[in-house]
Structures are given as C-alpha cells and as structure tokens.
Enzyme design. Structure first.
Site, PDB file in Angstrom:
ATOM      1  CB  CYS A   1      68.001 116.066 -16.810  1.00 18.14           C
ATOM      2  SG  CYS A   1      67.700 117.319 -18.004  1.00 18.14           S
TER       3      CYS A   1
ATOM      4  CB  CYS B   1      66.106 123.177 -13.981  1.00 17.97           C
ATOM      5  SG  CYS B   1      67.769 123.040 -14.542  1.00 17.97           S
TER       6      CYS B   1
HETATM    7  N1  DGL Z   1      69.251 119.921 -15.274  1.00 16.28           N
HETATM    8  C1  DGL Z   1      68.581 120.215 -16.508  1.00 16.28           C
HETATM    9  C2  DGL Z   1      67.077 119.877 -15.939  1.00 16.28           C
HETATM   10  O1  DGL Z   1      66.843 119.405 -14.857  1.00 16.28           O
HETATM   11  C3  DGL Z   1      68.517 121.120 -17.326  1.00 16.28           C
HETATM   12  C4  DGL Z   1      69.702 121.927 -17.988  1.00 16.28           C
HETATM   13  C5  DGL Z   1      69.801 122.199 -19.417  1.00 16.28           C
HETATM   14  O2  DGL Z   1      70.529 121.345 -19.993  1.00 16.28           O
HETATM   15  O3  DGL Z   1      69.285 122.961 -20.049  1.00 16.28           O
HETATM   16  O4  DGL Z   1      66.219 120.352 -16.529  1.00 16.28           O
END
Ligand code: DGL
Length: 277
Positions: free
Chosen positions: A75, A192
């Site tokens: 993330c 993301c």
């Molecule tokens: N998957 C997450 C990232 O790589 C973010 C998504 C979220 O929870 O806003 O930033």
C-alpha cells in the site's frame, strides 16, 4: 524439512492483491497471509497521524499472531508514511510499496510523467522527495484520486463502474496536445496498488498510449532476494486471508488467481474477531 517461509502481505483492502500475485509467482513455496484492513478503508481518506496510529499496533498484533518471516506493506498510502516507524519498532524485514518515480522518469522520452495515487500519497513528503531526487529533468504531475481505489474494489467485487467514472479520474494525468506525441505525457506511475485491478479499463480509456509503471514485479524480486532459497522439492504452502472488519466476504473464487490458484482460507485477526462466515 524446514517449514516454508510465511509472508504477510498487508493493504487497506484488495489492492495489495496485485502485489501478492507477483510475489506468489516468484515464491510459490511460501505460506501467505493476506490482510485487508477493510475496517479502515480507504486509507486515502485518513490523516497521517490516524494512519500511523492504526497501522503500527495492528502490524504488531499480526506479528504476534502469525509469526511472519517477512512483511510486505502493499500500500503506497501506508508505506510512504509508516515504513520507518515499523522498521524502528519491529525486528523483521519489511518491504514497502512506494511510487516508482525513478524508473518512470528514467524511461520517459517526452519528459512528461504523471503520478496517479491517493490524495494522501501525492501529498506525502516521501513522494515529493522522490521527485526532487529522481525526476531527471522531467515535468512530474501529481494526480491525487479520491475515488479510484473504491471503484477498483467495486469492479473486482462484480459491481458496475462506468467508463465516465474512470475517465474522469484519469483525465488529469494526460498533459499536452494529443496530436503532438513528442510533448505529451508518455509515462504514468501507478502509485496505488488498487489501480492495476483496472488496467484493462485504463488501456481502453486512455486518450493516447502511455507506459503504465507498476512496481509489483520489482517488489516480488526484492522479496525473493530477502528470503532463503527454497528447499528443493518444497511444495506450495497454504494461504490465508484476513479482513479486519470481520464482515463476511464471498470472493474466494474471484481471488484465487491472485493466490496462484489456491483458495485462501478465511482466518481471524485474533481469536474471536471474525464475524459470521
Ligand atoms: N492500496 C492503497 C495504496 O496503494 C490505497 C487505497 C486506499 O486505501 O485509499 O495506496
């Protein structure tokens, strides 16, 4: 025979699955625990202090319960903030996911690169520092999306997401006149982990072709390098999936490809924390 390595992959939701699938392909011998902190999703809507206060103790709890050999923070919104705190607090290897600005800028011919991430990720000092250090003369446009991660989760879960919704989020990434290829954006960083879930739609809706930079294969190589070489003859170990909300999810079949074809067992964060199955 020694036990297979346990790799814990953590995200706010289902986006980290795009990193998981690359790691599973690189290390099919490992045991996987995938944790979706869906009780706190989306991280992009939370402040920095809130995310640190949430993730650091949660990871401690996961370490105590699952004894991983390595943790991947799949993330960007969390990694750009909590990695240093986690490394300071816990004595095991952490691999983060941060915007791939360096390879994107190195590969851009038109010197126009966009970074598409959550609003949190594009505001981070960590991301700004990557641009200062590695832009290599590129004009870097930061595009903070409020809704794309939520749209990606909806699409994966079988919901309807319109072309117009996705196009509206992508549009600010495309800078320059579409008819002048030499001066328009040619590279977009997927900052993301949810966004590669929408890759087919991005390819279809992009106003012109660009290189989409996904760091997942590089993360998988890093993980493979940090672990001991698998023992000859080691078979695929199992996989578990944890949703911190404890809400029932019926996605096992949909998620199998991300786990290299295994059906992830649904487990609990701590005993008793799962809701009804
Ligand atoms: N998957 C997450 C990232 O790589 C973010 C998504 C979220 O929870 O806003 O930033």
């Amino acid at each position: 025979m020694p036990a297979p390595a346990t790799i814990l992959v953590f995200d706010s939701g289902l986006g980290g699955l795009t990193v998981l699938r690359e790691i599973v392909a690189a290390r099919p011998d490992a045991h996987y625990v995938y944790v979706a902190d869906d009780a706190f999703f989306p991280y992009g809507h939370h402040g920095e202090d809130e995310i640190i206060a949430r993730v650091v103790p949660l990871i401690g709890e996961l370490i105590a319960t699952h004894h991983p050999d390595l943790i991947v923070i799949a993330c960007n919104t969390a990694s750009t903030l909590v990695l240093s705190h986690l490394r300071e607090r816990y004595q095991l290897p952490f691999v983060g996911t941060v915007p791939a600005i360096k390879p994107a800028c190195a590969g851009s011919k038109t010197k126009r690169v966009s970074v598409l991430g959550t609003k949190g990720t594009v505001q981070r000092e960590y991301t700004r520092a990557l641009i200062r250090d590695f832009a290599e003369g590129c004009e870097v446009t930061l595009v903070g999306s409020a809704d794309l991660a939520t749209l990606a989760e909806a699409a994966l879960s079988g919901g309807q997401v319109s072309d117009a919704q996705i196009s509206a989020e992508l549009a600010p990434c495309f800078i320059g006149a579409s008819e002048i290829a030499a001066s328009r954006t040619d590279t977009i960083v997927l900052a993301c982990t949810h966004y590669p879930l929408l890759m087919e739609r991005f390819l279809k809706l992009a106003p012109w072709p660009v290189a989409w930079i996904d760091p997942a294969p590089a993360i998988a190589r890093r993980v493979a390098n940090l672990l001991n070489t698998p023992m000859a003859g080691t078979d695929e170990a199992g996989a578990e999936m944890i949703f911190t909300s404890g809400r029932p999810h019926r996605l096992s079949r949909t998620l199998m490809p991300f786990f290299g074809g295994r059906v992830p067992a649904r487990t609990c964060l701590m005993s008793g924390s799962c809701g009804p199955k």
